[in-house]
Design a protein around this motif. Structure first.
Motif, PDB file in Angstrom:
ATOM      1  N   ARG A 169       2.016   2.974  -1.342  1.00  0.00           N
ATOM      2  CA  ARG A 169       0.912   3.623   0.300  1.00  0.00           C
ATOM      3  C   ARG A 169      -0.212   2.736   1.367  1.00  0.00           C
ATOM      4  N   ARG A 170      -0.478   1.862   0.660  1.00  0.00           N
ATOM      5  CA  ARG A 170      -1.748   1.131   1.388  1.00  0.00           C
ATOM      6  C   ARG A 170      -0.596  -0.450   2.096  1.00  0.00           C
ATOM      7  N   ALA A 171       0.196  -0.657   1.909  1.00  0.00           N
ATOM      8  CA  ALA A 171       1.275  -1.675   2.721  1.00  0.00           C
ATOM      9  C   ALA A 171       2.062  -0.075   3.581  1.00  0.00           C
ATOM     10  N   ALA A 172       2.338   0.650   3.442  1.00  0.00           N
ATOM     11  CA  ALA A 172       3.358   1.829   4.402  1.00  0.00           C
ATOM     12  C   ALA A 172       1.866   2.105   4.928  1.00  0.00           C
ATOM     13  N   ASP A 173       1.270   1.850   4.909  1.00  0.00           N
ATOM     14  CA  ASP A 173       0.153   2.844   5.950  1.00  0.00           C
ATOM     15  C   ASP A 173      -0.117   1.591   7.099  1.00  0.00           C
ATOM     16  N   ALA A 174      -0.483   0.965   5.967  1.00  0.00           N
ATOM     17  CA  ALA A 174      -0.147  -0.879   6.888  1.00  0.00           C
ATOM     18  C   ALA A 174       0.361  -0.993   7.792  1.00  0.00           C
ATOM     19  N   ARG A 175       1.664  -0.580   8.213  1.00  0.00           N
ATOM     20  CA  ARG A 175       2.843  -0.320   8.935  1.00  0.00           C
ATOM     21  C   ARG A 175       3.009   0.318   9.143  1.00  0.00           C
ATOM     22  N   GLY A 176       1.872   1.563   9.326  1.00  0.00           N
ATOM     23  CA  GLY A 176       1.733   2.751  10.264  1.00  0.00           C
ATOM     24  C   GLY A 176       2.900   3.392   9.467  1.00  0.00           C
ATOM     25  N   VAL A 177       3.609   3.719   9.008  1.00  0.00           N
ATOM     26  CA  VAL A 177       4.854   4.774   8.277  1.00  0.00           C
ATOM     27  C   VAL A 177       4.213   5.157   6.908  1.00  0.00           C
ATOM     28  N   PHE A 178       4.442   6.974   7.083  1.00  0.00           N
ATOM     29  CA  PHE A 178       4.110   7.463   5.787  1.00  0.00           C
ATOM     30  C   PHE A 178       4.950   7.920   5.213  1.00  0.00           C
ATOM     31  N   LEU A 179       4.698   7.366   3.369  1.00  0.00           N
ATOM     32  CA  LEU A 179       5.601   7.621   2.646  1.00  0.00           C
ATOM     33  C   LEU A 179       5.286   9.055   2.239  1.00  0.00           C
ATOM     34  N   SER A 180       5.844  10.296   1.944  1.00  0.00           N
ATOM     35  CA  SER A 180       5.374  10.974   1.577  1.00  0.00           C
ATOM     36  C   SER A 180       5.349  11.069  -0.282  1.00  0.00           C
TER      37      SER A 180
END
Length: 228
Positions: A169-180
């Motif tokens: 989740r943190r890695a996705a947030d850092a990329r500016g993308v949302f993982l449901s």
């Protein structure tokens, strides 16, 4: 159909600082002291654990730390060509995936180990090795197997699922993308839980989503796999 290539060669090298500790604080502390010491002990260190525990990450991170200090390092893994010679200029020897070594690689590993730890003349070198099994269970020649288990031995623990989800989740947030949660559940059920592989999958998904101008969903993930 367009194939989405994963540029693994362009990914940054792992670092000790980038290792997600989980239950592995003791081994991380040991490797920090090991890499930072200008007079590394010749007593070998062996890491073992299941796939995804972080063995290769730690070995590559240790190699990067040593190279950053100007040290010279010998590297041996299951893909290394047979019988490369030991280099007297090396300051340390690192051996990855030792459980996969074929006969000639075992010969090379034994030669490197002896020349590093107990050279006929000159200084000793440090040895850091990793495999999927504890030393006693390694399918290796006896003289190599016993030497790998002679020094410091650490078992690496897999990240608990909750912590693995938090890291993704943190890695996705850092990329500016949302993982449901739905996508996260699908990924963790269908793919390797090796953190490095999951990060590469996230990078690939992010790039594919940008190219197709779609959000990351299970249908998008399936489409990416079909296009490969």
């Amino acid at each position: 159909m367009k194939q989405i290539a994963l540029d693994i060669g362009l990914a940054p090298e792992p670092t000790l600082e980038g290792f997600v500790v989980g239950g592995n604080a003791a081994v991380l502390q040991h490797l920090r002291l090991w890499t930072e010491s200008s007079a590394r002990s010749p007593v070998p260190t062996y890491l073992w654990g299941s796939a995804g525990a972080g063995k290769t990450h730690l070995l590559r991170a240790a190699r990067q730390a040593l190279l950053g200090q100007g040290a010279r390092v010998g590297w041996l893994d299951a893909d290394t060509p047979a019988r490369p010679s030991f280099d007297e200029a090396w300051d340390a020897v690192l051996m990855d995936d030792v459980h996969l070594y074929r006969a000639e690689q075992q010969h090379t590993a034994f030669n490197w180990f002896v020349n590093a730890v107990a050279p006929a003349s000159g200084r000793s070198r440090a040895v850091l090795a990793a495999g999927a099994l504890p030393p006693a269970d390694l399918p290796l020649r006896e003289d190599l197997r016993t030497r790998l288990g002679w020094g410091h031995v650490f078992e690496l623990q897999l990240l608990p699922e909750a912590e693995l989800r938090a890291v993704l989740r943190r890695a996705a947030d850092a990329r500016g993308v949302f993982l449901s949660d739905e996508v996260m559940d699908f990924v963790l059920r269908r793919f390797s839980r090796d953190l490095g592989s999951l990060m590469q999958l996230l990078e690939q998904l992010d790039r594919y989503a940008l190219q197709t101008q779609r959000t990351i969903t299970i249908p998008l993930l399936k489409s990416m796999l079909e296009n490969e």
